[in-house]
Design an enzyme around this catalytic site. Sequence first.
Site, PDB file in Angstrom:
ATOM      1  N   SER A  63       0.800  -1.235   0.000  1.00 20.27           N
ATOM      2  CA  SER A  63       0.000   0.000   0.000  1.00 20.27           C
ATOM      3  C   SER A  63       0.833   1.285   0.000  1.00 20.27           C
ATOM      4  O   SER A  63       0.298   2.353  -0.276  1.00 20.27           O
ATOM      5  CB  SER A  63      -0.930   0.032   1.203  1.00 20.27           C
ATOM      6  OG  SER A  63      -2.080  -0.732   0.923  1.00 20.27           O
ATOM      7  N   LYS A  66       0.651   3.248  -3.078  1.00 28.24           N
ATOM      8  CA  LYS A  66      -0.539   4.053  -3.400  1.00 28.24           C
ATOM      9  C   LYS A  66      -0.222   5.550  -3.384  1.00 28.24           C
ATOM     10  O   LYS A  66      -0.780   6.318  -4.166  1.00 28.24           O
ATOM     11  CB  LYS A  66      -1.658   3.763  -2.391  1.00 28.24           C
ATOM     12  CG  LYS A  66      -2.208   2.335  -2.496  1.00 28.24           C
ATOM     13  CD  LYS A  66      -3.141   2.024  -1.340  1.00 28.24           C
ATOM     14  CE  LYS A  66      -3.712   0.616  -1.426  1.00 28.24           C
ATOM     15  NZ  LYS A  66      -4.472   0.246  -0.208  1.00 28.24           N
ATOM     16  N   TYR A 191      -1.614  -3.344 -11.083  1.00 27.39           N
ATOM     17  CA  TYR A 191      -1.707  -3.058  -9.638  1.00 27.39           C
ATOM     18  C   TYR A 191      -0.834  -4.011  -8.819  1.00 27.39           C
ATOM     19  O   TYR A 191      -0.146  -3.595  -7.885  1.00 27.39           O
ATOM     20  CB  TYR A 191      -3.171  -3.148  -9.196  1.00 27.39           C
ATOM     21  CG  TYR A 191      -3.383  -2.953  -7.712  1.00 27.39           C
ATOM     22  CD1 TYR A 191      -3.325  -1.682  -7.138  1.00 27.39           C
ATOM     23  CD2 TYR A 191      -3.634  -4.039  -6.867  1.00 27.39           C
ATOM     24  CE1 TYR A 191      -3.515  -1.509  -5.768  1.00 27.39           C
ATOM     25  CE2 TYR A 191      -3.834  -3.871  -5.509  1.00 27.39           C
ATOM     26  CZ  TYR A 191      -3.774  -2.611  -4.968  1.00 27.39           C
ATOM     27  OH  TYR A 191      -3.959  -2.431  -3.607  1.00 27.39           O
ATOM     28  N   TYR A 243      -4.428   3.414   7.278  1.00 31.27           N
ATOM     29  CA  TYR A 243      -5.759   2.795   7.169  1.00 31.27           C
ATOM     30  C   TYR A 243      -6.681   3.359   8.251  1.00 31.27           C
ATOM     31  O   TYR A 243      -6.615   4.540   8.573  1.00 31.27           O
ATOM     32  CB  TYR A 243      -5.698   1.261   7.281  1.00 31.27           C
ATOM     33  CG  TYR A 243      -4.538   0.606   6.584  1.00 31.27           C
ATOM     34  CD1 TYR A 243      -4.333   0.784   5.221  1.00 31.27           C
ATOM     35  CD2 TYR A 243      -3.655  -0.199   7.268  1.00 31.27           C
ATOM     36  CE1 TYR A 243      -3.281   0.153   4.571  1.00 31.27           C
ATOM     37  CE2 TYR A 243      -2.601  -0.837   6.619  1.00 31.27           C
ATOM     38  CZ  TYR A 243      -2.420  -0.646   5.284  1.00 31.27           C
ATOM     39  OH  TYR A 243      -1.390  -1.264   4.653  1.00 31.27           O
ATOM     40  N   VAL A 261       1.069  -3.775   3.834  1.00 35.75           N
ATOM     41  CA  VAL A 261       0.925  -5.057   4.543  1.00 35.75           C
ATOM     42  C   VAL A 261       2.198  -5.917   4.520  1.00 35.75           C
ATOM     43  O   VAL A 261       2.246  -6.951   5.173  1.00 35.75           O
ATOM     44  CB  VAL A 261      -0.247  -5.919   4.031  1.00 35.75           C
ATOM     45  CG1 VAL A 261      -1.573  -5.381   4.486  1.00 35.75           C
ATOM     46  CG2 VAL A 261      -0.197  -6.111   2.541  1.00 35.75           C
TER      47      VAL A 261
END
Length: 307
Positions: A63, A66, A191, A243, A261
């Site tokens: 992540s 991102k 992705y 998150y 993660v």
Amino acid sequence: MYTKAELEQFVEQAKQYARYGKVADYIPALGKADPNDLSIAIYLPDGNVIDAGDTTHKVTLQSISKIIALSLVLMDRGEQEVFKKVGMEPTGDPFNSIAKLEEIQPAKPLNPMINAGALAVTHMIAGASVEERFERLLQFVRKLSGNPTISYSEEVAQSEFETAFLNRSLCYFLKQHGIINEDVEELMDLYTKQCAIEMTCIDLARIGLVFAMDGRDPFTDEQIMPLDVARICKTFMVTCGMYNASGEFAIKIGIPAKSGVSGGILAAVPGRFGIGIFGPALDEKGNSITGMKLLELLSKTYSLSIF
Ligand SMILES: NC(=O)CC[C@H](N)C(=O)O
């Protein structure tokens, strides 16, 4: 201030918490990580790097990618186009939740840090093919980190590609609602490769430094991304970077940060330095438990909170 001996001591202290965490294994290849691993690097604008732990270990971005994809897409498409497809609000839900997509109309992902929003962002990376779009992202990561050797783990990408059924569901949902219009398998290919880009915590810290310096590389003096793009990304790091633990993180630590993660954390202490951490033992929300402890020790000792 910031001596290696002190950092090493913090690492030993934070490692004690590894036993309360668990490595991610929903992406099977990530399950091989050692929960007791913990490394950190602080990258200063004068070129000094202070590190502790085994910094040769590589972490896949997951992540963390991102925030990098978002910077690239903001430059590719501009704020207006990007925020037509993805919102700016935290969700309070787990990163892979599908719930709000159905509740909120139009079905636009609430922010670019949850998987649904990140998939919409990856969809917007400009280029004629998946290969070209991935190559552009990779070149951008290499520039941000000052490391032309950075690549991705084919094993981790493949492992996620084969098992990402929930992410595929998010894609189909987004396609149904016109947020994306490309082939879902192609988007998943891009992705999962994006998430599998790998680097050491030193590379992570250097990218953190560029964000800390408002998008400017202090070593080449190049403005790699416009100040506004860096500002938007850092704001998302504060509001959604950890998150649905971002609120508590802001109170306890108060540093713009993005986790993955794999156990990586990229943090940017505005105007001062970048931090990269790799500690694969995760808490129940998917954040590195040892990494967060380490950041808490650092933030409290050196008063790093931006608030
Ligand atoms: N939180 C994360 O790091 C999630 C990234 C991961 N590749 C996924 O989509 O599930």
